[in-house]
Design a protein around this motif. Structure first.
Motif, mmCIF file in Angstrom:
data_model
loop_
_atom_site.group_PDB
_atom_site.id
_atom_site.type_symbol
_atom_site.label_atom_id
_atom_site.label_comp_id
_atom_site.label_asym_id
_atom_site.label_seq_id
_atom_site.Cartn_x
_atom_site.Cartn_y
_atom_site.Cartn_z
ATOM 1 N N ILE A 14 -18.259 15.410 -10.102
ATOM 2 C CA ILE A 14 -17.257 14.268 -10.190
ATOM 3 C C ILE A 14 -17.785 13.561 -11.319
ATOM 4 O O ILE A 14 -18.842 12.994 -11.399
ATOM 5 C CB ILE A 14 -17.350 13.583 -8.994
ATOM 6 N N THR A 73 -5.493 0.488 -10.604
ATOM 7 C CA THR A 73 -5.954 -0.719 -9.742
ATOM 8 C C THR A 73 -5.480 -1.982 -10.201
ATOM 9 O O THR A 73 -5.380 -2.909 -9.402
ATOM 10 C CB THR A 73 -7.246 -0.718 -9.311
ATOM 11 N N GLN A 121 -16.756 4.054 -16.168
ATOM 12 C CA GLN A 121 -16.535 2.786 -16.019
ATOM 13 C C GLN A 121 -15.842 2.129 -17.461
ATOM 14 O O GLN A 121 -16.341 2.253 -18.386
ATOM 15 C CB GLN A 121 -18.002 1.730 -16.210
ATOM 16 N N ASP A 180 -12.165 13.806 -9.896
ATOM 17 C CA ASP A 180 -12.937 14.680 -8.612
ATOM 18 C C ASP A 180 -11.914 16.113 -8.871
ATOM 19 O O ASP A 180 -10.688 16.121 -8.366
ATOM 20 C CB ASP A 180 -12.625 13.925 -7.461
ATOM 21 N N THR A 211 -17.887 10.214 -13.092
ATOM 22 C CA THR A 211 -17.488 8.766 -12.761
ATOM 23 C C THR A 211 -17.649 8.142 -14.224
ATOM 24 O O THR A 211 -18.314 8.581 -15.103
ATOM 25 C CB THR A 211 -18.414 8.365 -11.917
ATOM 26 N N ARG A 245 0.304 3.785 -2.980
ATOM 27 C CA ARG A 245 -0.351 5.002 -2.522
ATOM 28 C C ARG A 245 0.593 6.105 -2.961
ATOM 29 O O ARG A 245 0.275 7.337 -2.929
ATOM 30 C CB ARG A 245 -0.745 5.246 -0.984
ATOM 31 N N ASP A 257 0.699 -1.336 -0.042
ATOM 32 C CA ASP A 257 -0.001 -0.142 -0.095
ATOM 33 C C ASP A 257 0.747 1.347 0.047
ATOM 34 O O ASP A 257 0.392 2.133 -0.487
ATOM 35 C CB ASP A 257 -0.859 -0.073 1.120
ATOM 36 N N ASN A 317 -11.972 18.930 -7.777
ATOM 37 C CA ASN A 317 -11.517 19.785 -6.901
ATOM 38 C C ASN A 317 -10.598 19.203 -5.830
ATOM 39 O O ASN A 317 -9.575 20.167 -5.604
ATOM 40 C CB ASN A 317 -12.861 19.905 -6.062
ATOM 41 N N ASN A 318 -10.516 17.839 -5.685
ATOM 42 C CA ASN A 318 -9.676 17.230 -4.794
ATOM 43 C C ASN A 318 -8.602 16.569 -5.262
ATOM 44 O O ASN A 318 -7.578 16.325 -4.587
ATOM 45 C CB ASN A 318 -10.563 16.322 -3.978
ATOM 46 N N ASP A 327 -7.858 5.175 -9.997
ATOM 47 C CA ASP A 327 -7.963 4.616 -8.845
ATOM 48 C C ASP A 327 -9.429 4.790 -8.220
ATOM 49 O O ASP A 327 -9.835 3.834 -7.589
ATOM 50 C CB ASP A 327 -7.074 5.353 -7.785
ATOM 51 N N ILE A 328 -9.796 5.943 -8.380
ATOM 52 C CA ILE A 328 -11.327 6.139 -7.863
ATOM 53 C C ILE A 328 -12.451 5.934 -9.078
ATOM 54 O O ILE A 328 -13.628 6.070 -8.719
ATOM 55 C CB ILE A 328 -11.545 7.341 -7.007
ATOM 56 N N GLN A 329 -11.866 5.578 -10.023
ATOM 57 C CA GLN A 329 -12.501 5.699 -11.373
ATOM 58 C C GLN A 329 -13.605 6.993 -11.327
ATOM 59 O O GLN A 329 -14.890 6.802 -11.637
ATOM 60 C CB GLN A 329 -13.708 4.169 -11.186
#
Ligand SMILES: Nc1ncnc2c1ncn2[C@@H]1O[C@H](COP(=O)(O)OP(=O)(O)OP(=O)(O)O)[C@@H](O)[C@H]1O
Ligand SMILES: Nc1ncnc2c1ncn2[C@@H]1O[C@H](COP(=O)(O)OP(=O)(O)OP(=O)(O)O)[C@@H](O)[C@H]1O
Ligand SMILES: [Mg+2]
Ligand SMILES: [Mg+2]
Lengths: 496, 291, 363, 322
Positions: C169, C182, C173, C262, C171, C71, C67, C264-265, C257-259
């Protein structure tokens, strides 16, 4: 009475013993010359005796009392003022601020600028310097900065004044002025330590001489009782092959066709229209006083400053270099005057510093291998007698003179058609000086052309085929062949 | 003319909120001065002061923090401009400084999430908590409400709690590490996340750790963003307390009434949303994505 | 005639100069940052032995150590680019925003129905290089100070990313793209491999051509480099482009990673982590010598620290204080003066304990 | 015209231009009230930025300022709001605390030869972390002294309020100008930024100067924290996030070189005003959504810096011709 008394001073740098049990004594009212080759340890000794560096061993007494210096500020407060090798002033501050930093006169608790400016002008007048003291120091040439540094040192000196190669880029007149001031200080009982590579200057002002070699003490001598040849012998540890340094010996090369031609080239604000020709295989000297425009010619030729008018022909083609890279591409090289700001790449090794210009010319995609760099570096370390344990030492850790040799090596390595040298021998010791002159002659013999400025007329006389004399930022005379002599050049400079 | 001092655009929810206020203003023909404070209170105060200087008719503030509004509210009152607080709460001693507050109750949200979870697990549950940004009111209050309820169940408790800073990335990263610190996470029963975004990140982490989110570890959260409804529809998330972004309508209503001379206005208009579960998720998702 | 006889030169092989080979020797410059990392790992060993467990789950390496590596991938990529920028005496504050933009561009291409994963990745990379080129132009052609030049895109860039995403955000697939964040090859997570590939590529580019030398030369003394004929503008342009490219890759990892993207972040404040990593690795912000390896060690120290904090279960409000103290400690470890003081302290403690042992023996 | 001040004139001129454009475009923009608001709204930023100016002139940087503001605010909140101490007791405490915090960073930088960027970044983490530990909630400050401070001041024509913050700022500016140009320490600060090595050789007390510089910055940040607490009547650990970048931007826009050695306090003040007027302009416009706000700030910043570069370069070239 003895002012300063150092005994058994030691200083170890990683890989180099810079000082090995050195004794040194300075008396009241004397000018004491500290001599030795490049890297002998002179500057290191100066730093130890003025608090810039802590020694590893030995003791120091000041006015017969033991003194342990922790900082230069402390040294100044007890009356020891120093002008270090290289101009160690602050380019961003005004000339006046540089002169009075840390000892500004105050009025009602606030700094009294009016007074500072007035006093600054007076102080500089002693050195016949009439400049705008409110301007930043960086707007003046190296030589002027040098003078300002000296003026600061002189003005502050209470008991001891230490000067590390103050005359390296000054011309004869300036040097005379400085000597007058030094003699006056001496008569007031101030002790002066004076480092230089010019033996004439040593004999002109100094009372006693201390010689260092390889970090060790060779001896202390009365100037009057020490013949020049013997002194050189002490410095080098052997006899100097006499000819190299004196007596110009010119072989009359048949100069070829013109390589570089300046036709009324001018740079806005810094150079008046000037014409000049350098032929293939010829060495042309540029003579002139401080600020006469010699450096400007070099810079204009090399494309550092853009010419505003006139024509520059190189190798038969009219060119207009916009930046050094283009000039280098065309076959020029310039060894600049300001070693610290435009020369050395401090943290990089000697090897890399030498290889850089060759590499830049080749382009990034054709790297020199490490061994190639190493061979190049070793060749020049040997040829120019660069004092270093190995080629991997960062250049900033070399002594001043040795840095100069590395920069010189860098440009010699590019094997240019025209090599422009601005004060190439600044701070270089006599042994290496002779080597460099020999090298220059050899290069000319091999067909390279040279354009050289130097404040040392003797040096210009030694190798120039032609000398161009500059005054007020333009060429005023040209002297050729047999006519070249120190006197003749001096005359040309002085003529109104 | 109405001035609107928004926090920023730190999440999808916030953006929907801003857009809905703008759309509402447009519909009603109100000239809206929108100001984005980029999550900084000082910017927000500056914006409000400039609204006062522009002599707007009313001001809406969606405050970054609870405190620190007194001086600027005084200034607005001096200029006779009514102020409506949206979303987060503010704390001032003298409630007459603002007209009304239209918001949901964060503590209540925490309570609802906890109640649902306790009901679902019969009060037997080891919980991981993903906190919002340290110091944010939403995080503090949701945590408080949640703990209040959990405290009544002796066999339920939060075993680990870390901040995921309200973002998906952090939610995933922190979840990964927490699962490992809990020996793989087999013993765990549920994840309580202070917002949907972190939960969505954490769901991925649970899946990558070889567990089934929504079954092995229950997931409950707050906000009700479309992506989360989708996750619920797919069975990887379990419940969320909706936080409606449509605060514009009620706000303009109140302002209209006030400017029309009506002084009889409630100090608090609650919009705390309902809790949604997997049953209705698919339908809600369709509704929200307009498809 | 040399002042030092060749023998003396041989006796002192100490070379303060940096490494020129592909892999560096283990000298003082490398020792201290590595020691910091080892100390951190040791603390983990004490706190939780399972930190070092690595298992194979679903054909994928699984464990805290993995990790940490995984990460740290985005910051590692940023740090690689940042190292070069810092070596030229610059700084790039816009890399975080660049991550967001690249993520947004890729996400929207995916959502917009671009099927070819190569096109999507190429699109992301192109936008990264473009942003780098803008930064590079501001710095080298307009002569704007790097920190301000890149501040412009740090602020505006995030806005651009949000504009692309319309504030939501986004998203998506997509198996192939998600693989970047991932996926794993032979059990090793793909982000780790990507970092290794980028590292190898840049290391080769810098050390097997003369670029590394030029970068250092420009960083040490821009004035002298100009006289040398090194094209400082081109060099600066190049490093900012590389930094932009690295940031774009990092942005793709973050999005995959988060599919989702985002805006803003994604990458928020990561520029500071990247700079921190480079400096913990011993680089000077004034420019000059650089080492990609050391920067990566710095990255690992930072990531190891955050993972440790999460694993240890300390309440989050102590996170920042712990982080700051560890950072100062790791920096102090590299300071010669601190080393000397610690040495003296240890010697003192030893002599004291020896004495007390001696006294006890006498008694 | 003196060439050293060219950039100051250019920057000031551009500020005027922005103000003029705003006034022509919007009602109420060209008023003394908006001008006075610029000072009140940005007083804390300006005070911090002035501290930052000294740090940057000396060739360093201080990233901890925003966090110190937050820490000061929270400390005030806890000590006044919760512990019930009188503000006049608390203020000296936090000011000294801020100074010591800065001094400690300065000492680390000087004695251990650590880089300012990183030491102060760690300082930023530490200060914000301490603030969070003191109170992770925002703490309201309710004290009659604060009310008195809020009421202290006077209206200028046009409904322009000149309050305590503006007066404190004026004092700080005056003090900073004297420090920069009429004290030895000021000379030392410029000297360090010019060339630390030469400065040492010229006898500048480097240790004392470095520590003083960061102490001044810490002190002024703490003062800014107090002014910030006047602004919000509260303390909050997440206050002033990212303010260090605003301060640095203001300093640089004001003409100070990040490489150190040159810059002016007044330039920084103008820099702050420019950042402020950009914000005012955007909020008067009021049609930009969140992302366009960011993009427009970036564009205006760019347009401004590019113009400044061009004009300054031209000005200096003009000098060379003369
Ligand atoms: N910072 C340093 N680190 C390592 N070695 C150094 C450093 N400074 C000087 N030296 C070495 O110490 C020796 C003495 O140097 P020093 O500067 O005293 O010579 P010098 O007599 O002044 O020579 P020059 O005439 O060239 O100025 C040289 O070999 C030099 O390489
Ligand atoms: N005596 C002086 N008074 C005023 N200004 C001077 C003086 N000498 C030089 N300058 C300024 O310094 C600038 C740089 O001089 P420059 O370097 O060209 O001189 P130079 O001929 O190369 O001599 P050197 O390099 O020996 O100083 C000049 O353009 C001039 O403006
Ligand atoms: Mg020397
Ligand atoms: Mg010259």
């Amino acid at each position: 009475m003895s002012l300063l008394n150092l005994s058994g001073i030691e200083k170890q740098y990683p890989g180099v013993k810079a000082l090995d049990g050195v004794d040194f004594q300075l008396r009241e009212g004397e000018i004491h010359a500290l001599l030795g080759e490049n890297g002998a340890g002179k500057s290191t000794l100066v730093k130890v005796m003025t608090g810039a560096l802590e020694g590893d061993g030995g003791s120091m007494a000041y006015l017969d009392k033991p003194l342990k210096l922790k900082s230069t500020a402390q040294a100044q407060s007890v009356g020891i003022s120093t002008v270090y090798q290289e101009v160690n002033l602050l380019p961003n501050l005004s000339v006046a601020q540089n002169l009075y930093l840390g000892r500004e006169p105050k009025k009602f608790g606030l700094i009294d600028w009016k007074r500072i400016y007035r006093q600054s002008r007076e102080v500089l007048k002693r050195f016949a310097l009439d400049i705008d003291v409110t301007q930043p120091l960086s707007s003046y040439s190296v030589a002027i900065q040098q003078l300002v540094a000296i003026a600061r040192g002189v003005d502050m000196s209470a008991k001891v004044l230490v000067l590390d190669e103050p005359t390296a880029s000054l011309d004869a007149g300036e040097v005379e002025q400085l000597f007058d001031v030094l003699r006056e200080l001496k008569s007031q009982g101030i002790g002066i330590v004076f480092i230089t590579h010019f033996l004439d200057q040593v004999y002109a002002v100094s009372d006693r001489i201390t010689v260092l070699r390889n970090g060790g003490l060779v001896g202390e001598f009365e100037t009057a009782g020490l013949p020049r040849e013997e002194l050189v012998g002490h410095m080098l540890g052997k006899e100097l092959q006499a000819q190299a340094h004196r007596a110009p010996e010119r072989d009359d090369r048949a100069a070829g066709e013109p390589l570089l031609e300046l036709d009324d080239v001018a740079v806005r604000g810094s150079l008046q229209p000037t014409s000049l020709t350098v032929k293939r295989g010829e060495a042309v000297g540029l003579a002139g006083l401080l600020g006469s425009g010699r450096s400007e010619v070099c810079r204009a030729v090399f494309g550092v400053d853009k010419k505003s008018s006139g024509a520059l022909t190189f190798s038969g083609r009219e060119r207009s270099f916009r930046k050094p890279a283009e000039a280098i591409e065309a076959g020029l090289a310039l060894c600049p005057e300001d070693r610290k700001a435009s020369g050395i790449v401090g943290p990089l090794s000697i090897r890399e510093n030498i290889a850089l210009a060759v590499q830049a010319r080749r382009g990034w995609w054709r790297p020199m291998s490490r061994t190639e760099q190493q061979e190049l570096a070793e060749k020049f370390i040997a040829e120019l007698q660069i004092a270093t344990p190995d080629a991997d030492k960062p250049i900033e850790q070399l002594s001043g003179g040795n840095q100069q040799k590395v920069i010189l090596a860098r440009w010699l390595a590019t094997n240019p058609e025209l090599l422009v040298l601005d004060e190439p021998t600044r701070g270089v010791d006599i042994g290496a000086h002779a080597e460099i002159l020999k090298l220059i002659k050899q290069l000319c013999g091999e067909g390279m052309s040279l354009l050289v400025t130097s404040s040392e007329l003797e040096e210009l006389v030694a190798f120039s085929d032609r000398v161009a004399v500059m005054r007020d930022r333009k060429k005023v005379a040209e002297i050729e062949g047999e006519e070249i002599s120190e006197n003749r050049i001096m005359q040309a400079i002085a003529e109104a | 003319t109405v001035g609107f001092a928004q926090v920023g655009s730190e999440s999808g929810w916030r953006t929907s909120f801003s857009e809905s206020v703008k759309a509402e203003a447009k519909r009603r023909g109100i000239d809206l001065k929108f100001s984005d404070a980029q999550q900084k209170q000082e910017n927000q105060i500056k914006a409000v002061r400039s609204f006062v200087a522009q002599q707007v008719d009313a001001i809406m503030i969606a405050p970054v923090v609870e405190t620190g509004w007194r001086p600027v509210l005084r200034e607005a009152r001096r200029a006779d401009i009514p102020v409506v607080i949206l979303d987060r709460n503010i704390r001032v001693k003298d409630p007459s400084m603002y007209l009304t507050r239209i918001a949901s109750d964060f503590v209540e949200e925490g309570r609802r999430a906890a109640e649902w979870l306790m009901q679902e697990t019969g009060g037997n549950c080891d919980i991981l908590e993903l906190q919002g940004t340290v110091g944010a009111t939403a995080a503090i209050d949701r945590m408080k409400g949640f703990k209040e309820i959990i405290g009544e169940y002796p066999n339920a408790g939060i075993v680990r709690s870390q901040t995921g800073e309200f973002t998906r990335t952090k939610g995933k990263e922190v979840m990964e590490a927490m699962l490992k610190a809990e020996g793989g996470g087999e013993e765990l029963c549920a994840l309580w996340s202070h917002n949907d975004e972190m939960a969505i990140g954490a769901i991925q982490a649970i899946r990558e750790a070889g567990l089934k989110p929504g079954e092995d570890i229950l997931v409950v959260s707050v906000d009700g963003v479309p992506d989360y409804f989708k996750a619920m529809a797919e069975g990887t998330a379990n419940a969320t307390v909706e936080l409606t972004p449509h605060l514009g309508g009620p706000a303009f209503d109140v302002i209209d009434r006030y400017l029309g001379g009506d002084r009889d206005i409630d100090k608090q208009i609650t919009t705390t949303g309902d809790l949604y579960t997997q049953e209705t998720a698919a339908e809600e998702y369709r509704k929200r994505t307009g498809g | 005639m040399n002042n030092l006889p060749p023998a003396a030169a041989k006796e002192q092989p100490v070379s303060p100069a940096g490494p020129r080979g592909l892999l560096p020797p283990l000298n003082g410059r490398y020792l201290w940052p590595l020691l910091g990392l080892v100390l951190l790992l040791a603390i983990n060993l004490v706190l939780s032995p399972e930190f070092f467990q690595v298992k194979l789950v679903d054909g994928r390496l699984y464990g805290s150590l993995i990790d940490v590596l995984n990460r740290s991938a985005p910051v590692a990529l940023l740090a690689i680019g940042m190292t070069l920028v810092i070596a030229t005496g610059g700084i790039d504050l816009s890399v975080g925003a660049t991550m967001a933009i690249a993520g947004a561009v890729c996400a929207n291409m995916l959502v917009g129905g671009v099927d070819s994963i190569f096109l999507v990745v190429a699109g992301g990379m192109a936008i990264g290089i473009l942003i780098g080129a803008v930064n590079g132009s501001l710095v080298s052609f307009l002569g704007i100070q790097p920190i301000v030049a890149t501040l412009i895109l740090m602020v505006a860039g995030r806005g651009i990313a949000q504009l692309i995403n319309a504030g939501q955000i986004v998203t998506f697939q997509n198996e192939a793209f998600t693989f970047i964040g991932t996926g794993s090859v032979f059990g090793v997570p793909f982000p780790i491999l990507l970092v290794l590939m980028v590292f190898a590529a840049i290391q080769l580019l810098m050390r097997k051509t003369a670029l590394g030398l030029f970068v250092e030369s420009v960083g040490c003394n821009a004035g002298a480099s100009h006289y040398l004929g090194v094209n400082a503008r081109a060099v600066k342009m190049m490093v900012y482009c590389i930094a932009g490219l690295c940031a774009a890759l990092a942005g793709m990892i973050a999005a995959a990673d988060i599919q989702g993207s985002d805006a803003n972040n994604a990458g928020l404040w990561l520029e500071l982590d990247a700079i921190l990593a480079v400096v913990i690795g011993g680089a000077s912000l004034m420019g000059g010598r650089f080492s990609l390896v050391l920067s990566l060690v710095g990255v690992l120290i930072i990531q190891c620290l955050s993972t440790t904090i999460i694993m240890s279960g300390v309440p989050p409000k102590y996170n920042l204080v712990i982080k700051s103290l560890v950072v100062v400690f790791v920096l102090l470890l590299q300071s010669p003066r601190f080393q000397a003081q610690m040495g003296a302290l240890i010697a003192l403690a030893k002599s004291k304990s020896n004495k007390s042992v001696g006294e006890r023996a006498e008694a | 015209m003196n060439s050293r001040f060219t950039s100051l004139y250019v920057t000031g001129g551009l500020f005027m231009l922005l103000f003029l454009i705003g006034s022509l475009q919007f009602d109420h923009f060209g008023s003394t009230r908006v001008l006075a608001n610029l000072f009140t709204d940005n007083a804390f930023l300006a005070i911090t930025a002035i501290g930052m100016t000294f740090v940057i002139i000396s060739g360093g940087i201080d990233l901890s300022v925003g966090a110190v503001i937050a820490l000061t605010g929270v400390a005030c909140g806890v000590l006044i709001g919760e512990a019930g101490l009188h503000p006049l007791v608390v203020f000296p405490l936090v000011l000294i605390g801020g100074g010591l915090f800065g001094a400690t960073m300065g000492a680390l930088i000087h004695y251990y030869k650590l880089q300012p960027f990183i030491v102060t970044l760690a300082g930023m983490f530490l200060a914000r972390g301490l603030a969070t530990i003191l109170s992770d909630k925002s703490v309201p400050i309710d004290h009659s002294f604060y009310d008195a401070v809020a009421d202290f001041g006077t209206f200028l024509p046009g409904d322009a309020w000149v309050g305590a913050s503006t007066l404190i700022l004026a004092l700080v500016v005056a003090g900073a100008v004297v420090l920069a140009h009429y004290s030895r320490l000021g000379g030392y600060i410029y000297a360090l930024g010019g060339n630390a090595q030469s400065a040492r050789l010229m006898g500048v007390p480097v240790a004392r100067t470095t520590i003083s510089i960061y102490a001044i910055s810490g002190f002024l940040s703490a003062l800014a924290g107090i002014v910030y607490s006047f602004y919000t009547f509260s303390g909050y650990s997440l206050a002033a996030v990212g303010m260090e970048l605003d301060a640095i931007a203001a300093v640089v826009i004001g003409g100070t070189l990040l490489t150190g050695g040159s810059g002016y306090v007044i330039g920084t003040l103008i820099g702050v005003l420019i950042m402020g007027i950009i914000q005012t302009y955007i909020s008067f416009d009021g049609t930009l959504n969140s992302w366009w706000t960011k993009i427009v700030i970036g564009l205006l910043l760019f347009a401004f810096i590019a113009m400044q570069r061009l004009l300054t370069a031209r000005g200096n070239r003009g000098m060379a011709h003369a």
